[in-house]
Design an enzyme around this catalytic site. Structure first.
Site, PDB file in Angstrom:
ATOM      1  N   ASP A  16       0.762  -0.991  -0.025  1.00 46.21           N
ATOM      2  CA  ASP A  16      -0.105  -0.182  -0.178  1.00 46.21           C
ATOM      3  C   ASP A  16       1.206   1.391   0.219  1.00 46.21           C
ATOM      4  OD1 ASP A  16      -2.550   1.884   0.053  1.00 46.21           O
ATOM      5  OD2 ASP A  16      -1.907   1.524   2.271  1.00 46.21           O
ATOM      6  N   GLU A  76      -1.621  -1.311  -4.749  1.00 43.57           N
ATOM      7  CA  GLU A  76      -2.628  -0.214  -4.883  1.00 43.57           C
ATOM      8  C   GLU A  76      -2.933   0.508  -5.886  1.00 43.57           C
ATOM      9  OE1 GLU A  76      -6.392   1.174  -2.209  1.00 43.57           O
ATOM     10  OE2 GLU A  76      -4.370   1.765  -1.977  1.00 43.57           O
ATOM     11  N   ASP A 148      -1.862   1.367   7.473  1.00 42.85           N
ATOM     12  CA  ASP A 148      -1.180   0.951   6.056  1.00 42.85           C
ATOM     13  C   ASP A 148      -1.469  -0.563   5.828  1.00 42.85           C
ATOM     14  OD1 ASP A 148      -1.094   3.952   4.960  1.00 42.85           O
ATOM     15  OD2 ASP A 148      -0.266   3.909   6.971  1.00 42.85           O
TER      16      ASP A 148
END
Length: 175
Positions: A16, A76, A148
């Protein structure tokens, strides 16, 4: 009669990306079974110049890659927000997140935030608390210390569920 194929566990790194904190999560997937391996975050010094912060993110991810030796990685996709400068900086952190695994020969898949939420929660518009609650069910041994890191585990889970199609798309692009 031939024997059924043996499924080998595959180690997956979810990332992430973020400039202040880049989350990472490692799982193993074997068929539909998921096993938590590790998670954490890389937190560069915010007082450093941008290039130095990006370098710290790279060094942190390189350590994760060396320690956990994943076979595949997923990141992502970036969403565009109203602050163009922030979006560009996030894009730079995302570039590092994609580069680190690529430098060691690992294919990197990308997933939209809504697909990640839909895969883990069942709905494309879930909040972080719902994701963390579902992670406790899917990966009971996981105790991510940051949102995260939790998001990175969700990205890895998404890749475990969608990896066949994602890898075919990657191979088609590379051909």
């Amino acid at each position: 009669m031939s024997a059924p194929p043996i499924r080998q566990p595959i180690r997956i790194l979810g990332i992430d990306p973020g400039l202040r904190r880049t989350g990472w999560g490692v799982i193993e997937s074997c068929g539909n079974r998921l096993v938590f391996i590790g998670c954490g975050s890389v937190e560069p010094d915010n007082d450093l110049p941008l290039a130095s912060r990006l370098l710290e993110i790279h060094h942190g991810l390189a350590k994760v890659l060396a320690e956990f030796v994943p076979a595949e990685a997923a990141v992502e996709q970036t969403f565009v927000n109203k602050d163009a400068g922030a979006t560009l900086k996030l894009g730079q952190a995302r570039g590092i997140a994609m580069l680190a695994p690529a430098l060691v020969g690992i294919a990197v898949a990308e997933y939209a935030p809504n697909l990640i939420k839909k895969t883990v929660i069942g709905a494309g518009h879930a909040d972080k608390a719902q994701i963390q609650m579902m992670l406790k069910i899917l990966l009971p041994k996981a105790e991510p210390k940051t949102a995260d890191a939790a998001d990175a585990l969700a990205i890895a889970i998404t890749h475990a569920h969608h990896r066949g199609g994602a890898l075919l798309r990657l191979k088609a692009v590379q051909a």
